[in-house]
Design a protein around this motif. Structure first.
Motif, short mmCIF file in Angstrom:
data_model
loop_
_atom_site.label_atom_id
_atom_site.label_comp_id
_atom_site.label_asym_id
_atom_site.label_seq_id
_atom_site.Cartn_x
_atom_site.Cartn_y
_atom_site.Cartn_z
N SER A 56 0.90 -1.14 0.16
CA SER A 56 0.06 -0.11 -0.09
C SER A 56 0.93 1.22 -0.26
O SER A 56 2.17 1.22 0.43
N ILE A 57 0.57 2.27 -0.69
CA ILE A 57 1.07 3.56 -0.73
C ILE A 57 0.51 4.76 -0.13
O ILE A 57 -0.87 5.05 -0.14
N VAL A 58 1.10 5.34 0.84
CA VAL A 58 0.87 6.67 1.45
C VAL A 58 1.27 7.97 0.62
O VAL A 58 2.50 7.86 0.39
N VAL A 101 -3.18 17.09 1.55
CA VAL A 101 -4.13 15.93 1.63
C VAL A 101 -3.10 14.87 1.71
O VAL A 101 -2.33 14.57 1.10
N VAL A 102 -3.61 13.83 2.88
CA VAL A 102 -2.54 12.44 2.94
C VAL A 102 -3.83 11.70 2.76
O VAL A 102 -5.05 11.38 3.24
N SER A 103 -3.19 10.56 2.04
CA SER A 103 -4.25 9.36 1.45
C SER A 103 -3.38 8.08 1.52
O SER A 103 -2.06 8.12 1.32
N GLY A 108 -7.25 -3.26 -5.23
CA GLY A 108 -8.14 -4.20 -4.45
C GLY A 108 -8.79 -3.59 -3.25
O GLY A 108 -9.49 -4.55 -2.89
N TYR A 109 -8.37 -2.47 -3.03
CA TYR A 109 -8.95 -2.20 -1.66
C TYR A 109 -9.39 -0.53 -1.98
O TYR A 109 -8.93 0.05 -2.86
N VAL A 110 -10.43 -0.16 -1.03
CA VAL A 110 -10.70 1.25 -1.01
C VAL A 110 -9.78 1.88 0.04
O VAL A 110 -9.88 1.71 1.22
N GLY A 111 -8.88 3.20 -0.30
CA GLY A 111 -8.37 3.74 0.70
C GLY A 111 -9.16 4.88 1.19
O GLY A 111 -10.25 5.12 0.83
N THR A 112 -8.55 5.49 2.19
CA THR A 112 -9.07 6.73 2.86
C THR A 112 -7.98 7.77 2.48
O THR A 112 -7.01 7.65 2.22
N ALA A 129 -0.38 10.51 11.43
CA ALA A 129 -1.51 10.23 10.65
C ALA A 129 -2.00 8.87 10.76
O ALA A 129 -1.18 7.93 10.94
N THR A 130 -3.38 8.64 10.93
CA THR A 130 -3.98 7.11 10.90
C THR A 130 -4.67 6.90 9.82
O THR A 130 -5.91 7.65 9.45
N LEU A 131 -4.46 6.07 9.00
CA LEU A 131 -5.19 5.71 7.66
C LEU A 131 -5.73 4.32 7.64
O LEU A 131 -4.94 3.62 8.42
N THR A 132 -6.79 4.27 6.85
CA THR A 132 -7.51 2.97 7.07
C THR A 132 -7.66 2.26 5.57
O THR A 132 -7.91 3.19 4.77
N LEU A 133 -7.56 1.09 5.18
CA LEU A 133 -7.96 0.52 3.80
C LEU A 133 -9.08 -0.37 4.03
O LEU A 133 -9.09 -1.16 5.15
N PHE A 134 -10.06 -0.25 3.47
CA PHE A 134 -11.40 -1.15 3.53
C PHE A 134 -11.38 -1.91 2.23
O PHE A 134 -10.97 -1.71 1.15
#
Length: 221
Positions: A56-58, A101-103, A108-112, A129-134
């Motif tokens: 995953s990429i931030v 903007v931080v993402s 295959g996932y939906v990022g935030t 920062a706290t990020l989640t993949l759904f």
């Protein structure tokens, strides 16, 4: 008219001047360019169930808009990115201060994304920062009239974390996929003049929980 830029490893890229007018054959001498170390963004990017997602990429990005002397709008965007570590941690360096903007994203996932993430304007600043993949969700189902006949060419507009649109097919089916978990306000509306004379628009709240939804549009009295 030219903009002059400079950058270096872990250094904040900067527009030294956006408005240098150079006539044909002329030259311009820049006496001094100063680069400063940027801030650091640390954090975690995990799956909604708490495990790390490999590859995953931030990404952090920002925009600048300026008007030149001749009224032309100059717009630039810059970004920094990194790959999330196997334990879900990430570190972004050389990031400018301000509102960014931080993402996070991964196939295959939906990022935030955090659209108003603030990086302090101070030397060697750090932000977290706290990020989640759904797992992808979907809104789908069938639109009928009040006599239980499927309705084709009905517009579907879902408004939630963002706005999504589609149209029912010949069987009255609709589907909007690749959504994060969210409660959406969904409008169903006729798209042709003849249908608009027959049916009322309907607005409902629907959770993107991968369950089908049956929608019925009432005929106008």
């Amino acid at each position: 008219m030219y903009g002059i830029r400079a950058w270096g490893p872990s250094l904040v890229p900067a527009i030294i001047t956006p408005h240098i007018l150079v006539a044909g054959g002329a030259s311009v001498t820049i006496d001094k360019i100063t680069l400063e170390h940027g801030a650091t963004i640390r954090g975690t990017a995990l799956h909604e169930n708490g495990h790390a997602v490999p590859h995953s990429i931030v990404r952090a990005y920002w925009f600048r808009q300026e008007y030149a002397a001749n009224g032309v709008l100059w717009q630039t965007s810059d970004s920094g990115q990194c790959t999330v570590e196997t334990n879900g941690d990430f570190v972004l360096t050389g990031i400018p201060s301000g509102i960014l903007v931080v993402s996070v994203s991964c196939d295959g996932y939906v990022g935030t994304r955090l659209p108003l993430f603030e990086v302090p304007d101070e030397p060697n600043a750090e932000a977290h920062a706290t990020l989640t993949l759904f797992d992808p969700r979907a809104l789908y189902g069938v639109v009928y009239d009040d006599a239980n006949r499927p309705l084709a060419n009905i517009g579907v507009n879902a408004l939630g974390d963002s706005e999504y649109q589609t149209t029912t097919n010949a069987l009255g089916e609709y589907r909007i996929g690749n959504l994060p978990p969210y409660s959406y306000t969904v409008a169903f509306f006729p798209q042709t003049e003849s249908a608009a004379r027959q049916f009322d628009e309907l607005e409902v709240n629907i959770e993107s929980n991968n369950a089908p939804h049956t929608i019925r549009l009432k005929r106008k009295r």
